[in-house]
Write an enzyme that holds these catalytic residues in place. Structure first.
Site, PDB file in Angstrom:
ATOM      1  N   HIS A  42      36.047  10.213 -79.367  1.00 17.03           N
ATOM      2  CA  HIS A  42      35.672  11.954 -78.743  1.00 17.03           C
ATOM      3  C   HIS A  42      35.297  11.905 -77.538  1.00 17.03           C
ATOM      4  O   HIS A  42      34.468  10.476 -76.822  1.00 17.03           O
ATOM      5  CB  HIS A  42      35.128  12.459 -80.342  1.00 17.03           C
ATOM      6  CG  HIS A  42      33.008  12.309 -79.828  1.00 17.03           C
ATOM      7  ND1 HIS A  42      32.515  11.131 -80.751  1.00 17.03           N
ATOM      8  CD2 HIS A  42      32.217  13.371 -79.115  1.00 17.03           C
ATOM      9  CE1 HIS A  42      31.274  11.223 -79.502  1.00 17.03           C
ATOM     10  NE2 HIS A  42      31.356  12.241 -78.686  1.00 17.03           N
ATOM     11  N   ASP A  59      33.360  15.029 -75.598  1.00 13.15           N
ATOM     12  CA  ASP A  59      32.191  16.908 -76.166  1.00 13.15           C
ATOM     13  C   ASP A  59      32.679  17.331 -75.870  1.00 13.15           C
ATOM     14  O   ASP A  59      33.459  17.534 -74.553  1.00 13.15           O
ATOM     15  CB  ASP A  59      30.736  15.680 -75.935  1.00 13.15           C
ATOM     16  CG  ASP A  59      29.947  14.971 -75.439  1.00 13.15           C
ATOM     17  OD1 ASP A  59      30.747  14.303 -77.388  1.00 13.15           O
ATOM     18  OD2 ASP A  59      29.690  14.026 -76.098  1.00 13.15           O
ATOM     19  N   HIS A  94      34.477   8.545 -76.061  1.00 13.09           N
ATOM     20  CA  HIS A  94      33.219   7.570 -75.908  1.00 13.09           C
ATOM     21  C   HIS A  94      33.159   7.647 -77.718  1.00 13.09           C
ATOM     22  O   HIS A  94      33.854   8.997 -78.541  1.00 13.09           O
ATOM     23  CB  HIS A  94      32.174   7.851 -75.146  1.00 13.09           C
ATOM     24  CG  HIS A  94      31.468   9.590 -75.849  1.00 13.09           C
ATOM     25  ND1 HIS A  94      32.039  10.865 -75.788  1.00 13.09           N
ATOM     26  CD2 HIS A  94      30.681  10.214 -76.525  1.00 13.09           C
ATOM     27  CE1 HIS A  94      31.231  11.801 -75.508  1.00 13.09           C
ATOM     28  NE2 HIS A  94      30.525  11.045 -76.657  1.00 13.09           N
ATOM     29  N   ARG A 142      19.386   1.865 -83.745  1.00 17.09           N
ATOM     30  CA  ARG A 142      20.141   2.044 -82.772  1.00 17.09           C
ATOM     31  C   ARG A 142      19.340   4.283 -83.383  1.00 17.09           C
ATOM     32  O   ARG A 142      19.440   5.070 -84.141  1.00 17.09           O
ATOM     33  CB  ARG A 142      21.568   2.534 -82.623  1.00 17.09           C
ATOM     34  CG  ARG A 142      21.781   3.437 -81.019  1.00 17.09           C
ATOM     35  CD  ARG A 142      22.927   3.003 -80.654  1.00 17.09           C
ATOM     36  NE  ARG A 142      23.699   4.668 -79.764  1.00 17.09           N
ATOM     37  CZ  ARG A 142      23.077   4.718 -78.568  1.00 17.09           C
ATOM     38  NH1 ARG A 142      23.018   2.687 -77.901  1.00 17.09           N
ATOM     39  NH2 ARG A 142      24.077   5.305 -77.623  1.00 17.09           N
TER      40      ARG A 142
HETATM   41  C1  LIG Z   1      34.127  16.661 -85.993  1.00 24.26           C
HETATM   42  C2  LIG Z   1      33.964  17.457 -85.670  1.00 24.26           C
HETATM   43  C3  LIG Z   1      32.042  17.130 -85.229  1.00 24.26           C
HETATM   44  C4  LIG Z   1      31.671  18.277 -84.447  1.00 24.26           C
HETATM   45  C5  LIG Z   1      32.657  19.229 -84.006  1.00 24.26           C
HETATM   46  C6  LIG Z   1      34.184  19.139 -84.052  1.00 24.26           C
HETATM   47  O1  LIG Z   1      34.710  19.980 -85.369  1.00 24.26           O
HETATM   48  C7  LIG Z   1      34.399  18.520 -83.206  1.00 24.26           C
HETATM   49  C8  LIG Z   1      33.890  17.922 -82.190  1.00 24.26           C
HETATM   50  C9  LIG Z   1      32.323  17.671 -82.915  1.00 24.26           C
HETATM   51  C10 LIG Z   1      31.309  17.622 -81.233  1.00 24.26           C
HETATM   52  C11 LIG Z   1      31.178  16.226 -80.817  1.00 24.26           C
HETATM   53  C12 LIG Z   1      30.019  16.587 -79.234  1.00 24.26           C
HETATM   54  C13 LIG Z   1      28.861  17.124 -80.633  1.00 24.26           C
HETATM   55  O2  LIG Z   1      28.200  15.670 -80.964  1.00 24.26           O
HETATM   56  C14 LIG Z   1      28.821  18.294 -81.470  1.00 24.26           C
HETATM   57  C15 LIG Z   1      27.611  18.412 -81.535  1.00 24.26           C
HETATM   58  C16 LIG Z   1      30.178  19.243 -80.693  1.00 24.26           C
HETATM   59  O3  LIG Z   1      29.635  20.635 -79.868  1.00 24.26           O
HETATM   60  O4  LIG Z   1      31.144  18.949 -81.553  1.00 24.26           O
HETATM   61  C17 LIG Z   1      29.790  17.892 -82.307  1.00 24.26           C
HETATM   62  C18 LIG Z   1      30.619  18.789 -83.379  1.00 24.26           C
HETATM   63  C19 LIG Z   1      29.067  17.775 -84.568  1.00 24.26           C
HETATM   64  O5  LIG Z   1      28.277  17.127 -85.266  1.00 24.26           O
HETATM   65  O6  LIG Z   1      29.550  19.528 -85.306  1.00 24.26           O
HETATM   66  O1  LIG Z   2      24.658   8.303 -80.195  1.00 20.22           O
HETATM   67  C1  LIG Z   2      24.859   8.314 -79.168  1.00 20.22           C
HETATM   68  O2  LIG Z   2      24.774   7.709 -78.363  1.00 20.22           O
HETATM   69  C2  LIG Z   2      26.366   8.847 -78.668  1.00 20.22           C
HETATM   70  C3  LIG Z   2      26.644  10.170 -79.690  1.00 20.22           C
HETATM   71  C4  LIG Z   2      28.059  11.305 -79.778  1.00 20.22           C
HETATM   72  O3  LIG Z   2      28.498  11.124 -78.651  1.00 20.22           O
HETATM   73  C5  LIG Z   2      27.588  12.779 -79.777  1.00 20.22           C
HETATM   74  O4  LIG Z   2      26.363  12.901 -80.922  1.00 20.22           O
HETATM   75  O5  LIG Z   2      28.461  13.613 -79.444  1.00 20.22           O
HETATM   76 FE   LIG Z   3      29.710  12.628 -77.667  1.00 19.30          FE
END
Ligand SMILES: C=C1C[C@]23C[C@@]1(O)CC[C@H]2[C@@]12CC[C@H](O)[C@@](C)(C(=O)O1)[C@H]2[C@@H]3C(=O)O
Ligand SMILES: O=C(O)CCC(=O)C(=O)O
Ligand SMILES: [Fe+2]
Length: 340
Positions: A212, A214, A269, A279
């Site tokens: 994904h 961020d 990543h 981890r």
């Molecule tokens: C599948 C998902 C988890 C996420 C929200 C989403 O719909 C798409 C983006 C995902 C992500 C990736 C980065 C961060 O870890 C996170 C908190 C964010 O802001 O976007 C996660 C979301 C999540 O885990 O709720």
């Molecule tokens: O745990 C990690 O090292 C990366 C996790 C990550 O990409 C995320 O939480 O969005």
């Molecule tokens: Fe991430």
């Protein structure tokens, strides 16, 4: 309806797709930037343009704050399941186990997802540990304050590297310094691979956290010394990032890609589960206020240059992101269609 954030091991093994890692390269040299060096600004711009990823040393975050939070995180994840669940389900904030987001993604991890605001953290620590909330709270609040300060320094150095002068030097950093900044904090715990996985995997790998980008502006990641993090490089191959518990990794988020009109790339990543060791990672996601317009910074645009993206606010982007699957390209629906 309360949706449980827990997924049993047998259900997980049925749901998860082991991944083929034949296209993985081991490892490349990750750009390493001394935040206090005179070259930092040009090195940051180069790294964000080429990879959307770099490592920061000489960052000013005291080691004891990192180890204290790591110890507290370990204690939290070793609590009985029911106590961890007293943090609530992660919609959007709380404790999650194997399920990521709301749209069917799973990973071999458990996590605590928080708003980065001290008031929110005080509240959630009280739910987790009503009799003794302060140790975890202090470790989180102190660490987040230091890491946020470092993220501000990184963004200001980056802005200098982009040749932004005067007030414009704060154009990026002011968004995460804002009292209404929508920043998140996440603790991830990846247990070692379960033995039962080997039977179904045919030598393939177990996904800890699927690929994904961020959505925010900047992510600041620190982990213990266990590997697993990989980044995707230009040609689509995956590169393993050697872990370093004394340093931080900076990831360009989708919003920063838009604010630089595509000059910087948000880095794809993922995390693979380890065979033997667990981890622990802690990530600060620097986000703007909800009402903030996400658009290329006027001060970086060349004469006649047009935005590559439709205009949207952070609130609109987040709403759309939360409807997506982890591996979706969330920026695609905001890219301007060109009329040729
Ligand atoms: C599948 C998902 C988890 C996420 C929200 C989403 O719909 C798409 C983006 C995902 C992500 C990736 C980065 C961060 O870890 C996170 C908190 C964010 O802001 O976007 C996660 C979301 C999540 O885990 O709720
Ligand atoms: O745990 C990690 O090292 C990366 C996790 C990550 O990409 C995320 O939480 O969005
Ligand atoms: Fe991430």
């Amino acid at each position: 309806m309360v949706v449980s954030s827990h997924l049993a091991l047998d259900q997980f093994i049925k749901t998860c797709k082991p991944i083929n890692t034949n296209n993985t390269l081991f490892p490349i040299v990750i750009p390493t930037i001394d935040l206090n060096s005179p070259n930092a600004k040009s090195m940051i711009v180069k790294a964000c343009t080429e990879l959307g990823f770099f490592k920061v040393v000489n960052h000013g975050v005291p080691t004891h704050m990192m180890t204290q939070l790591e110890d507290e995180a370990r204690s939290f994840f070793s609590l009985p399941q029911a106590l961890k669940e007293s943090a609530g389900s992660p919609n959007p904030f709380g404790y999650g186990n194997k399920k990521i987001g709301r749209n069917g993604d799973v990973g071999w991890l458990e996590y605590l997802l928080l708003s980065a605001s001290p008031e929110f953290i005080a509240q959630i620590c009280l739910s987790i540990s009503p009799d003794n909330p302060d140790v975890f709270r202090c470790a989180l609040v102190n660490y987040i304050a230091k890491v946020k300060k470092m993220a501000v320094q990184v963004l200001e150095t980056m802005a200098e590297g982009l040749n932004l002068k005067g007030e414009d030097r704060n154009a990026l950093s002011k968004l995460i310094k804002d009292d209404e900044s929508d920043s998140y904090f996440r603790l991830n715990h990846y247990p070692p691979k379960p033995e039962a996985f080997e039977a179904i995997s045919s030598g393939r790998n177990l996904v800890g956290f699927g690929e994904h980008t961020d959505p925010q502006i900047i992510s600041v990641l620190r982990s213990n010394n266990i590997g697993g993090l990989q980044i995707s490089v230009n040609d689509g191959s995956w590169v393993s990032v050697p872990p370093d518990d004394n340093s931080f990794f900076i990831l360009v988020g989708d919003s920063l890609q838009v604010m630089t009109n595509g000059r910087f790339k948000s880095v794809k990543h993922r995390v693979l589960a380890d065979n033997k060791k667990s981890r622990l990672s802690m990530i600060f996601f620097g986000g703007p206020p909800l009402r903030q317009k996400i658009a290329p910074l006027p001060c970086i645009m060349q004469q006649g240059e047009e935005s590559l993206y439709e205009e949207f606010t952070w609130c609109e982007y987040k709403k759309s992101a939360y409807k997506s699957r982890l591996s979706d390209n969330r920026l695609l629906r905001f890219v301007k269609r060109r009329i040729i």
